[in-house]
Write a protein that holds these residues in place. Structure first.
Motif, PDB file in Angstrom:
ATOM      1  N   LEU A  78       0.987  -1.093   0.054  1.00  0.00           N
ATOM      2  CA  LEU A  78       0.002  -0.178   0.217  1.00  0.00           C
ATOM      3  C   LEU A  78       0.883   1.178   0.164  1.00  0.00           C
ATOM      4  O   LEU A  78       0.599   2.243  -0.773  1.00  0.00           O
ATOM      5  CB  LEU A  78      -0.996  -0.026   1.299  1.00  0.00           C
ATOM      6  N   ASN A  79       1.925   1.203   0.766  1.00  0.00           N
ATOM      7  CA  ASN A  79       2.885   2.390   0.776  1.00  0.00           C
ATOM      8  C   ASN A  79       3.758   2.831  -0.461  1.00  0.00           C
ATOM      9  O   ASN A  79       4.641   3.654  -0.403  1.00  0.00           O
ATOM     10  CB  ASN A  79       3.720   2.331   2.185  1.00  0.00           C
ATOM     11  N   LYS A  80       3.611   1.595  -1.429  1.00  0.00           N
ATOM     12  CA  LYS A  80       4.861   1.736  -2.494  1.00  0.00           C
ATOM     13  C   LYS A  80       3.904   1.439  -3.694  1.00  0.00           C
ATOM     14  O   LYS A  80       4.059   0.265  -4.260  1.00  0.00           O
ATOM     15  CB  LYS A  80       5.831   0.703  -2.261  1.00  0.00           C
ATOM     16  N   PRO A  81       2.915   2.313  -4.206  1.00  0.00           N
ATOM     17  CA  PRO A  81       1.947   2.217  -5.043  1.00  0.00           C
ATOM     18  C   PRO A  81       2.683   2.184  -6.556  1.00  0.00           C
ATOM     19  O   PRO A  81       2.348   1.281  -7.452  1.00  0.00           O
ATOM     20  CB  PRO A  81       0.847   3.387  -5.244  1.00  0.00           C
ATOM     21  N   MET A  82       3.638   2.811  -6.672  1.00  0.00           N
ATOM     22  CA  MET A  82       4.574   2.849  -7.890  1.00  0.00           C
ATOM     23  C   MET A  82       5.094   1.443  -8.035  1.00  0.00           C
ATOM     24  O   MET A  82       5.169   1.045  -9.140  1.00  0.00           O
ATOM     25  CB  MET A  82       5.593   4.014  -8.017  1.00  0.00           C
ATOM     26  N   GLU A  83       5.984   1.005  -7.115  1.00  0.00           N
ATOM     27  CA  GLU A  83       6.383  -0.383  -7.100  1.00  0.00           C
ATOM     28  C   GLU A  83       5.348  -1.537  -7.491  1.00  0.00           C
ATOM     29  O   GLU A  83       5.699  -2.280  -8.156  1.00  0.00           O
ATOM     30  CB  GLU A  83       7.191  -0.653  -5.499  1.00  0.00           C
ATOM     31  N   THR A  84       4.243  -1.008  -6.818  1.00  0.00           N
ATOM     32  CA  THR A  84       3.123  -2.144  -6.915  1.00  0.00           C
ATOM     33  C   THR A  84       2.699  -2.257  -8.398  1.00  0.00           C
ATOM     34  O   THR A  84       2.583  -3.556  -9.065  1.00  0.00           O
ATOM     35  CB  THR A  84       1.991  -1.899  -5.948  1.00  0.00           C
ATOM     36  N   LYS A  86       4.160  -1.654 -11.169  1.00  0.00           N
ATOM     37  CA  LYS A  86       5.372  -2.276 -11.924  1.00  0.00           C
ATOM     38  C   LYS A  86       4.842  -3.619 -12.422  1.00  0.00           C
ATOM     39  O   LYS A  86       5.185  -3.949 -13.384  1.00  0.00           O
ATOM     40  CB  LYS A  86       6.603  -1.877 -11.562  1.00  0.00           C
ATOM     41  N   LEU A  87       4.418  -4.282 -11.505  1.00  0.00           N
ATOM     42  CA  LEU A  87       3.705  -5.515 -11.729  1.00  0.00           C
ATOM     43  C   LEU A  87       2.609  -5.668 -12.497  1.00  0.00           C
ATOM     44  O   LEU A  87       2.369  -6.821 -12.873  1.00  0.00           O
ATOM     45  CB  LEU A  87       3.603  -6.426 -10.239  1.00  0.00           C
ATOM     46  N   ALA A  88       1.907  -4.693 -12.953  1.00  0.00           N
ATOM     47  CA  ALA A  88       0.682  -4.648 -13.655  1.00  0.00           C
ATOM     48  C   ALA A  88       1.008  -5.313 -15.074  1.00  0.00           C
ATOM     49  O   ALA A  88       0.359  -6.124 -15.634  1.00  0.00           O
ATOM     50  CB  ALA A  88       0.083  -3.240 -13.842  1.00  0.00           C
ATOM     51  N   ILE A  89       2.242  -4.865 -15.832  1.00  0.00           N
ATOM     52  CA  ILE A  89       2.602  -5.508 -17.107  1.00  0.00           C
ATOM     53  C   ILE A  89       3.037  -6.807 -16.885  1.00  0.00           C
ATOM     54  O   ILE A  89       2.251  -7.561 -17.778  1.00  0.00           O
ATOM     55  CB  ILE A  89       3.716  -4.569 -17.635  1.00  0.00           C
ATOM     56  N   PRO A  90       3.712  -7.542 -16.297  1.00  0.00           N
ATOM     57  CA  PRO A  90       3.975  -9.013 -16.317  1.00  0.00           C
ATOM     58  C   PRO A  90       2.845  -9.654 -15.932  1.00  0.00           C
ATOM     59  O   PRO A  90       2.571 -10.709 -16.355  1.00  0.00           O
ATOM     60  CB  PRO A  90       5.225  -9.134 -15.294  1.00  0.00           C
ATOM     61  N   SER A  91       1.824  -9.065 -15.084  1.00  0.00           N
ATOM     62  CA  SER A  91       0.747  -9.717 -14.727  1.00  0.00           C
ATOM     63  C   SER A  91      -0.325  -9.989 -15.676  1.00  0.00           C
ATOM     64  O   SER A  91      -0.700 -11.084 -15.998  1.00  0.00           O
ATOM     65  CB  SER A  91      -0.019  -8.768 -13.444  1.00  0.00           C
ATOM     66  N   TYR A 193      11.208  -9.655 -17.582  1.00  0.00           N
ATOM     67  CA  TYR A 193      10.673  -8.183 -16.930  1.00  0.00           C
ATOM     68  C   TYR A 193      10.491  -8.402 -15.502  1.00  0.00           C
ATOM     69  O   TYR A 193      11.064  -7.541 -14.645  1.00  0.00           O
ATOM     70  CB  TYR A 193       9.398  -7.887 -17.667  1.00  0.00           C
ATOM     71  N   PHE A 194       9.879  -9.482 -14.870  1.00  0.00           N
ATOM     72  CA  PHE A 194       9.867  -9.765 -13.559  1.00  0.00           C
ATOM     73  C   PHE A 194      11.221  -9.994 -13.025  1.00  0.00           C
ATOM     74  O   PHE A 194      11.287  -9.386 -11.735  1.00  0.00           O
ATOM     75  CB  PHE A 194       8.867 -11.312 -13.263  1.00  0.00           C
ATOM     76  N   GLU A 195      12.190 -10.678 -13.805  1.00  0.00           N
ATOM     77  CA  GLU A 195      13.632 -11.025 -13.219  1.00  0.00           C
ATOM     78  C   GLU A 195      14.224  -9.446 -13.042  1.00  0.00           C
ATOM     79  O   GLU A 195      14.877  -9.208 -11.756  1.00  0.00           O
ATOM     80  CB  GLU A 195      14.527 -11.745 -14.122  1.00  0.00           C
ATOM     81  N   LYS A 196      13.927  -8.482 -14.074  1.00  0.00           N
ATOM     82  CA  LYS A 196      14.556  -7.221 -13.954  1.00  0.00           C
ATOM     83  C   LYS A 196      14.064  -6.462 -12.544  1.00  0.00           C
ATOM     84  O   LYS A 196      14.629  -5.825 -11.737  1.00  0.00           O
ATOM     85  CB  LYS A 196      14.307  -6.543 -15.145  1.00  0.00           C
TER      86      LYS A 196
END
Length: 326
Positions: A78-84, A86-91, A193-196
């Motif tokens: 929740l406190n890291k929305p931008m980091e979260t 980033k996972l939308a693309i590989p997901s 992408y996930f590895e990166k």
């Protein structure tokens, strides 16, 4: 102890890769009364199950404290929305891939699918070179050429396939092949992408999988609404579900997590063994149990080339040491 863990890892890898393919193929070709289960809903349920499993693992890592679990989820997600985000693309790509695997195994036998799907080694290698600036050795480039040759042999049409095509009116070899090839490209890109992302951040694999599962569930539900909305409204979300369906869902949800958990004990040679044994077992079970596959000499040649390429890609020649002169 380490040797026992290696063999245990080998057994788990072989069981997961083989059982998922065979049960998924069997569940998509089994003739039963009533509507067949919707693969789009199975993908969503698998994502939700993966999220629950990862939360339990984070809970365990938090010394079984609900307060610590809540703090970790709040701080890391929740406190890291931008980091979260980033996972939308590989997901989204993984969700597409999971749906494509159902399409592929609805139209291809398990053995042909298993061998052809090894093309993900090629796509992963190419994306690793372009996105991670990874350098491949001579043996790895050679293995990719052998891999492409082997898959081409496996897909080579034969007389038996022409005879079987009359019986496989519900399936299409071309549709299955296109689904596998698209899944290979999506697997390669999403994996790299996930590895990166994992290399750029210090978040645990379980937290990352919760984030992947969250977006995967959203994308999956969108797919259910777009493609199967009418069927769901008519017969329900869990139409056609039976014991076999739930086994497929569990294997798909836990498969990646099991591999992530044991991969630190499995080197490249061991992964090559696992892939090879899985291909052999899939071929034997498809022929003797599912009876939807008749291997040809060309298929065997292609399978041997793919297995060889798998070992060769993971081969890491050690440089010879320079002997010291007295």
């Amino acid at each position: 102890m380490s040797a026992n863990l290696k063999y245990l890892s080998l057994g788990i890898l072989v069981f997961q890769t083989t059982s998922l393919v065979l049960t998924m193929r069997y569940s998509r070709t089994l003739k039963e009364e009533g509507p067949r289960y919707l693969s789009s809903t199975a993908v969503v349920v698998a994502e939700l199950l993966k999220i629950m499993t990862c939360i339990l693992l984070v809970y365990k890592d938090s010394k079984c404290s609900l307060r610590a679990l809540n703090r970790v989820l709040h701080d890391e997600i929740l406190n890291k929305p931008m980091e979260t985000l980033k996972l939308a693309i590989p997901s989204g790509i993984y969700t597409l891939q999971n749906n494509l695997l159902y399409v592929a195994l609805s139209n291809l036998d398990a053995a042909t699918y298993q061998v052809t799907y090894q093309l993900k080694i090629l796509t992963t290698a190419l994306f690793s070179v372009s996105m991670l600036s990874k350098k491949l050795g001579v043996y790895q480039w050679l293995s990719l050429v052998i891999l492409m040759t082997g898959v081409a042999f496996v897909q080579w049409p034969s007389d038996s396939q022409e005879l079987d095509s009359k019986e496989l009116s519900a399936g299409s070899q071309f549709v299955g092949l296109m689904a596998v090839l698209t899944a290979c490209f999506s697997s390669g890109f999403a994996g790299v992408y996930f590895e990166k992302i994992l290399k750029e951040t210090k978040q645990s694999v379980w937290i990352r999988n919760i984030q992947l599962g969250f977006f995967g569930s959203i994308f999956g539900l969108m797919g259910v609404y777009i493609y199967d909305g009418e069927l769901v409204s008519k017969n329900g979300f869990f139409q056609g579900y039976n014991r076999l369906t739930w086994i497929v869902v569990v294997l798909q949800a836990l498969g990646g997590l099991v591999i992530a958990a044991v991969i630190k004990y499995a080197d490249n040679i061991l992964k090559g063994f696992a892939t090879s044994l899985s291909i052999i077992l899939s071929t034997l079970i498809s022929y003797f149990w599912l009876q939807d596959f008749v291997p040809t000499s060309v298929f065997f040649l292609g399978a041997i080339l793919v297995i060889t390429a798998t070992f060769l890609y993971g081969y890491d020649p050690k440089p010879a040491g320079n002997p010291t002169k007295a």
